[in-house]
Scaffold this active site. Structure first.
Site, mmCIF file in Angstrom:
data_model
loop_
_atom_site.group_PDB
_atom_site.id
_atom_site.type_symbol
_atom_site.label_atom_id
_atom_site.label_comp_id
_atom_site.label_asym_id
_atom_site.label_seq_id
_atom_site.Cartn_x
_atom_site.Cartn_y
_atom_site.Cartn_z
ATOM 1 C CG ASP A 94 22.890 -16.001 -25.708
ATOM 2 O OD1 ASP A 94 22.003 -15.180 -25.425
ATOM 3 O OD2 ASP A 94 23.329 -16.845 -24.911
ATOM 4 C CG HIS B 156 26.549 -13.040 -25.503
ATOM 5 N ND1 HIS B 156 26.468 -13.739 -24.320
ATOM 6 C CD2 HIS B 156 26.831 -13.984 -26.448
ATOM 7 C CE1 HIS B 156 26.700 -15.025 -24.547
ATOM 8 N NE2 HIS B 156 26.936 -15.197 -25.825
ATOM 9 C CG HIS C 258 23.005 -19.640 -29.356
ATOM 10 N ND1 HIS C 258 22.308 -20.578 -28.643
ATOM 11 C CD2 HIS C 258 24.008 -19.202 -28.559
ATOM 12 C CE1 HIS C 258 22.867 -20.715 -27.447
ATOM 13 N NE2 HIS C 258 23.898 -19.896 -27.370
HETATM 14 ZN ZN LIG Z 1 27.445 -16.985 -26.742
#
Ligand SMILES: [Zn+2]
Length: 233
Positions: free
Chosen positions: A49, A99, A192
């Site tokens: 992400d 996202h 991430h």
């Molecule tokens: Zn995020």
């Protein structure tokens, strides 16, 4: 999910339900969503992400070294900042998801705000990568009223996770250990490759966690799939 500290009574039961609806990984109350794939296959989906960031290419290198695919849930504003990196993710054969554009906390936002933000991300990703995302991961895992409508209009399915590395906070060893422990057939694993909207974020812990995690899971017999393939096959 984070459970409420109180239980019992109609009001608390209602609050507990709302908390689950908003953040529970198995909730589809605010839009269709999955949090794992086929439990009968020894496969996992690695997901990232908050990218793209300046650190994303280092992750692409590790994935290329082991020839494993991943799914990158890109933030529209970061795609506009680093379009070449966003494009390189798709060119390397990875799946790209949505996202959001501004990485907001969507609770208490209007349905129109939610839809506009998701739509802007969708358009930005398509413009710079040529990919029309089919999967959406809500920032902070928070879903809200109006998200279902936005997802349906944009043909997006929500994707939560089975295990999350907390790599924005933990060191590589601890983040990797969480995901090794959380790996199981059909698991969706969350890391991430950016840090919300930060430019030049330090994602060294994430890169090192991926360097450790991928060979460990391969040794344990897991195949790596995109979210789509993990869920649909
Ligand atoms: Zn995020």
């Amino acid at each position: 999910m984070d459970a409420l500290p109180v239980a019992g009574g109609g009001l608390c039961a209602g609050a507990a339900f709302l908390a689950w609806a908003v953040r529970g990984r198995s909730s589809s109350v605010f839009g269709r969503s999955v949090w794992r794939g086929n439990p009968h296959r020894r496969a996992v989906a690695l997901t990232f992400d908050d990218g793209p960031s300046e650190g994303t290419p280092a992750i692409l290198d590790v994935l290329a070294q082991y020839r494993v695919p991943a799914t990158f849930f890109q933030v529209g504003a970061n795609v506009d900042r680093l379009p070449d990196v966003a494009q390189a993710v798709g060119a390397a054969g990875h799946s790209i998801g949505n996202h959001s554009y501004t990485h907001p906390l969507f609770c208490f936002r209007s349905p129109d705000f939610i839809e506009a933000d998701l739509r802007r991300a969708q358009q930005t990703i398509r413009t710079h990568t040529g990919v029309e995302p089919e999967w959406f991961r809500a920032p902070y895992g928070v879903r809200w009223f109006g998200m279902d409508r936005a997802q349906r209009r944009l043909s997006l399915t929500g994707a939560m996770w089975s295990a999350i590395g907390r790599d924005w906070k933990l060191d590589a060893e601890a983040a990797c250990a969480r995901l090794v422990k959380g790996a199981s057939n059909g698991a969706i694993l969350c890391l991430h490759d950016g840090r919300e909207l930060q430019a030049r974020p330090d994602i060294g812990a994430t890169v090192e966690a991926v360097r450790r995690l991928v060979p460990t899971l391969l040794e344990r017999g897991y195949e790596f799939e995109t979210v789509s393939r993990l869920v649909h096959q």
